[in-house]
Design an enzyme around this catalytic site. Sequence first.
Site, short mmCIF file in Angstrom:
data_model
loop_
_atom_site.label_atom_id
_atom_site.label_comp_id
_atom_site.label_asym_id
_atom_site.label_seq_id
_atom_site.Cartn_x
_atom_site.Cartn_y
_atom_site.Cartn_z
NE ARG A 147 -42.99 70.80 -53.63
CZ ARG A 147 -43.87 70.81 -52.64
NH1 ARG A 147 -44.48 71.93 -52.33
NH2 ARG A 147 -44.12 69.72 -51.97
CE1 TYR A 148 -41.62 76.24 -56.42
CE2 TYR A 148 -41.24 76.06 -54.07
CZ TYR A 148 -42.10 76.28 -55.12
OH TYR A 148 -43.42 76.51 -54.89
NE ARG A 151 -37.89 79.60 -54.52
CZ ARG A 151 -38.23 79.27 -55.76
NH1 ARG A 151 -37.33 78.74 -56.58
NH2 ARG A 151 -39.47 79.44 -56.16
CB CYS A 160 -45.53 78.07 -33.53
SG CYS A 160 -45.28 77.08 -35.01
CB CYS A 164 -52.13 79.62 -37.30
SG CYS A 164 -50.67 80.59 -36.87
CB CYS A 167 -50.74 75.40 -39.20
SG CYS A 167 -49.00 75.07 -39.53
NE ARG A 169 -44.12 73.83 -43.79
CZ ARG A 169 -43.76 75.10 -43.75
NH1 ARG A 169 -43.58 75.73 -42.60
NH2 ARG A 169 -43.52 75.73 -44.88
CG ASP A 345 -51.58 75.55 -48.56
OD1 ASP A 345 -51.55 75.91 -49.74
OD2 ASP A 345 -50.63 75.71 -47.77
CG ASP A 382 -47.57 75.81 -52.27
OD1 ASP A 382 -47.10 75.36 -53.34
OD2 ASP A 382 -46.90 75.91 -51.23
CE LYS A 389 -44.35 79.69 -51.92
NZ LYS A 389 -43.41 78.55 -51.87
C1 LIG Z 1 -42.54 78.58 -50.80
C2 LIG Z 1 -41.47 77.62 -50.78
C3 LIG Z 1 -40.15 78.00 -50.99
C4 LIG Z 1 -39.76 79.44 -51.27
O1 LIG Z 1 -40.33 79.91 -52.45
P1 LIG Z 1 -40.27 81.45 -52.84
O2 LIG Z 1 -41.17 81.58 -54.01
O3 LIG Z 1 -38.86 81.77 -53.13
O4 LIG Z 1 -40.75 82.22 -51.65
C5 LIG Z 1 -39.19 77.01 -50.98
N1 LIG Z 1 -39.50 75.72 -50.78
C6 LIG Z 1 -40.78 75.32 -50.57
C7 LIG Z 1 -41.07 73.87 -50.39
C8 LIG Z 1 -41.81 76.25 -50.54
O5 LIG Z 1 -43.06 75.85 -50.32
S1 SF4 Z 2 -48.81 78.92 -39.59
FE1 SF4 Z 2 -48.17 76.98 -38.60
S2 SF4 Z 2 -45.93 77.09 -38.55
FE2 SF4 Z 2 -46.69 79.19 -38.88
S3 SF4 Z 2 -46.84 80.08 -36.81
FE3 SF4 Z 2 -48.86 79.25 -37.36
S4 SF4 Z 2 -48.85 77.18 -36.47
FE4 SF4 Z 2 -46.70 77.85 -36.58
#
Ligand SMILES: *Cc1c(COP(=O)(O)O)cnc(C)c1O
Ligand code: SF4
Length: 456
Positions: A147-148, A151, A160, A164, A167, A169, A345, A382, A389
Amino acid sequence: MKPSESNPRFRQDVPQEMARLDHRDLRDDEFWRAIPAYAQLSRDEFNDYRFQSRNCVTSLRKLQQVIGEKMDPAFYRDVEEGIVRSTMSLRISPYLISLIDWENPYDDPLRIQFLPLGSQMREDHPELRLDSLAEQDDSPVPGLTHRYRDRALFLALDTCPVYCRFCTRSYAVGLDTEDVEKVHFGALTDRWQEVFTYVESRPELEDLVISGGDVANLKAEHIEHIGMRLLDIEHVQRMRFASKAPAIMPQKLITDRAWTDALIRVVEEGRVRGKEVSLHTHFNHPVEITEITRGALEPLVQRGVIIRNQTVLQRRVNDTPNTMQLLVQRLGWLGVKPYYVFVHDMVRGVEDLRTSLQTAIKLEKQVRGLTSGFNTPNFVLDTMGGGGKRNVHAFEVYDRNNGIAVYASPAVRPGDLFFYFDPIDELSPEAQDRWRDPIHRASMLEDAMQRARDCE
Ligand SMILES: *Cc1c(COP(=O)(O)O)cnc(C)c1O
Ligand code: SF4
């Protein structure tokens, strides 16, 4: 000579909260012995990660076996309903189970994060989506989100050591619950190969987040394989391994020496090559940090491993100044850098955990200045729909009455605007009525968007 004698103008009336040192008081008793199932365990037995992973609480029945008569049938019925309505699987380590205050589990910050109660759940926000961050839309190959610009996020596996409730995801992580048919990534080395090839083909990628799931569930040789493979790519200058293990199963770092040594080897190899390899972890509340945690992290700190922390802001967990300040100070004391505090989120089934944006803005003001800037977290949100972010203060528009915020994100998605919504149950009764009416709702959204466009 006291400073007050040399300078009579020195302020003696330092507010009490400025002088507090309780962040250094780490719990060091055999706290697990209060749990019926763990009462006989010695320190070494409790601190063996194999014991911890094999004895996670994964069902109501298991919880009843472990806690027993400590809780009454009404509580267990509440848990049962919570599990049925949850989008995440249940998996809680003995370490966490032992740190919950079973005298008052309804308000306990660890219980709230890991064990759902039907009675405390709330209706989802009408604008909420399952993958609200649109990670799958920014995914050039399976398990990689780019996305960025510089990175990318590598989801190396989908399990995991604990699960949580909050989460982000939940669309991919964990075993299937009754509610969600998940997208399966699977820890397949073939798939990783595709990710490495993609990273090689994109010279602008300098920074990799290796996450999942949780890299604690990767074998030691996999940590080393991924780490060394990425270090071999010339333009990759930084990488971080993301694991919640220090916060929820510190025993992993203490007794799985092969895993910890593999991580340290990657860090040290990176250092030789002038590249930064760090560990990112995820503490949310000061009670998660005990003397066991300190013992787990100290060897890494001594070897110069950079450890940063990301916290998820959650209602009734860490949404007071006192708790957030204590967390930030305690992390700093251990040598962990507080990096981000994320506004929760928009994900399904956890509306009871979200706070308003206003809460985050207030907390940020209470925390900044407490300690060094390099030990002060950035409070970020986010944005929904892939804007990335944003600093919580940096909104274009924030309509506190209707709980609608709009953000721009010029370095990520120039020209676009992104929404965030406060939880509806925290709004006034009049605003809640407006949200119930579809026509009103559409006009509130349109109005906020228009005001944001006018700002530009
Ligand atoms: C948070 C995130 C990152 C890392 O972002 P930083 O601001 O460098 O911590 C990279 N990719 C995705 C999709 C993210 O959500
Ligand atoms: S937040 Fe989601 S990915 Fe992270 S440890 Fe918890 S369940 Fe696993």
